[in-house]
Design an enzyme around this catalytic site. Structure first.
Site, PDB file in Angstrom:
ATOM      1  N   ASP A   1       0.636  -1.254   0.029  1.00  9.69           N
ATOM      2  CA  ASP A   1      -0.106   0.112  -0.026  1.00  9.69           C
ATOM      3  C   ASP A   1       0.705   1.299   0.032  1.00  9.69           C
ATOM      4  OD1 ASP A   1      -2.722  -0.633  -0.262  1.00  9.69           O
ATOM      5  OD2 ASP A   1      -3.141  -0.301   1.992  1.00  9.69           O
TER       6      ASP A   1
ATOM      7  N   GLY B   1      -4.299   5.298   3.815  1.00 10.54           N
ATOM      8  CA  GLY B   1      -4.000   6.513   4.524  1.00 10.54           C
ATOM      9  C   GLY B   1      -5.380   7.301   4.458  1.00 10.54           C
TER      10      GLY B   1
ATOM     11  N   HIS C   1      -7.647   2.242  -1.719  1.00  9.01           N
ATOM     12  CA  HIS C   1      -8.729   2.552  -0.596  1.00  9.01           C
ATOM     13  C   HIS C   1      -9.556   3.903  -1.193  1.00  9.01           C
ATOM     14  CE1 HIS C   1      -7.368   0.918   3.542  1.00  9.01           C
ATOM     15  NE2 HIS C   1      -7.195   0.066   2.421  1.00  9.01           N
TER      16      HIS C   1
ATOM     17  N   GLU D   1     -13.946   6.062   1.721  1.00  8.08           N
ATOM     18  CA  GLU D   1     -14.236   5.992   3.381  1.00  8.08           C
ATOM     19  C   GLU D   1     -14.805   7.094   3.812  1.00  8.08           C
ATOM     20  OE1 GLU D   1     -12.099   4.164   7.145  1.00  8.08           O
ATOM     21  OE2 GLU D   1     -10.979   4.999   5.511  1.00  8.08           O
TER      22      GLU D   1
ATOM     23  N   ASP E   1      -9.664  -4.897   8.665  1.00  4.94           N
ATOM     24  CA  ASP E   1      -8.764  -3.746   8.495  1.00  4.94           C
ATOM     25  C   ASP E   1      -7.537  -3.740   9.206  1.00  4.94           C
ATOM     26  OD1 ASP E   1      -7.872  -1.188   7.723  1.00  4.94           O
ATOM     27  OD2 ASP E   1      -9.440  -0.075   8.275  1.00  4.94           O
TER      28      ASP E   1
END
Length: 209
Positions: free
Chosen positions: A4, A36, A63, A66, A144
């Site tokens: 990531d 992040g 990601h 969110e 997570d």
């Protein structure tokens, strides 16, 4: 494994993450992501690093959505060529996005406890996992970061089962979603799905008498 990019660390960190993923690729590394904070960290700026990783055969799993709106998810899909989306909480704000995710079987990696801890969702009873499932989106349940959020995968399945009113077969269905969303070869996916079905059938049958 997944490498990531720590998005908050900027493009230099992105360059180093991509370099390590490509030049020193460890056994078992299959995907390339972006984690992040999302606010102020635009997804399109990371396109060159995702392009490089994808060209080397890694899968795109950033990601998105969110703590930001649906456009972040669209950017992940159209610019970073995402095959799965981490979180995707705000997808329920855009019916066309939900339709796109469902049609193309692009999984959302849903993390209920994490979403509460980061305040992406204010109340677990308001978690959008219900709307995602009702829209036909391929939803997987994830922990997570267990040490950070004080949870584990069993607990996340229990939370999801309660929110979705699932019985044992429904929980098994969530597990099979994860198999479908994985990057296993077709034979491996069939084997795992069969294991889940066998385990569920034995559980429902109860102990031998």
């Amino acid at each position: 494994w997944c490498f990531d990019i720590p998005g908050e660390a900027g493009l230099q960190a992105a360059e180093e993450t991509a370099r390590l993923a490509v030049e020193r690729r460890p056994e078992g590394l299959v995907s390339f992501g972006l984690g992040g904070p999302e606010i102020g960290v635009e997804r399109p700026q990371f396109k060159p690093y995702f392009d490089r990783a994808i060209a080397e055969g890694l899968h795109s799993v950033p990601h998105a959505g969110e703590t930001t709106g649906p456009q972040t998810i669209w950017d992940a899909l159209t610019v970073l060529r995402a095959e799965r989306i981490g979180h995707g909480t705000s997808s329920v704000q855009d019916p066309k996005l939900l339709e796109h995710l469902a049609e193309h079987r692009i999984a959302l990696e849903v993390c209920p406890t994490s979403n509460i801890a980061t305040r992406a969702v204010t109340d677990i009873e308001l978690h959008p996992i219900r709307e995602m499932v009702q829209a036909g989106v391929l939803v997987t349940v994830n922990s997570d970061d267990p040490p950070m959020f004080g949870t584990d995968l069993n607990n996340e399945y229990a939370v999801a089962a309660r929110l979705l009113a699932l019985d044992e077969q429904g929980i098994a269905g969530l597990a099979k979603n994860a198999v479908e969303a994985s990057f296993l070869d077709p034979a491996g996916k069939r084997r795992l799905a069969e294991e889940i079905d066998t385990y569920t059938a034995n559980w429902l049958r109860g102990p031998a008498r």
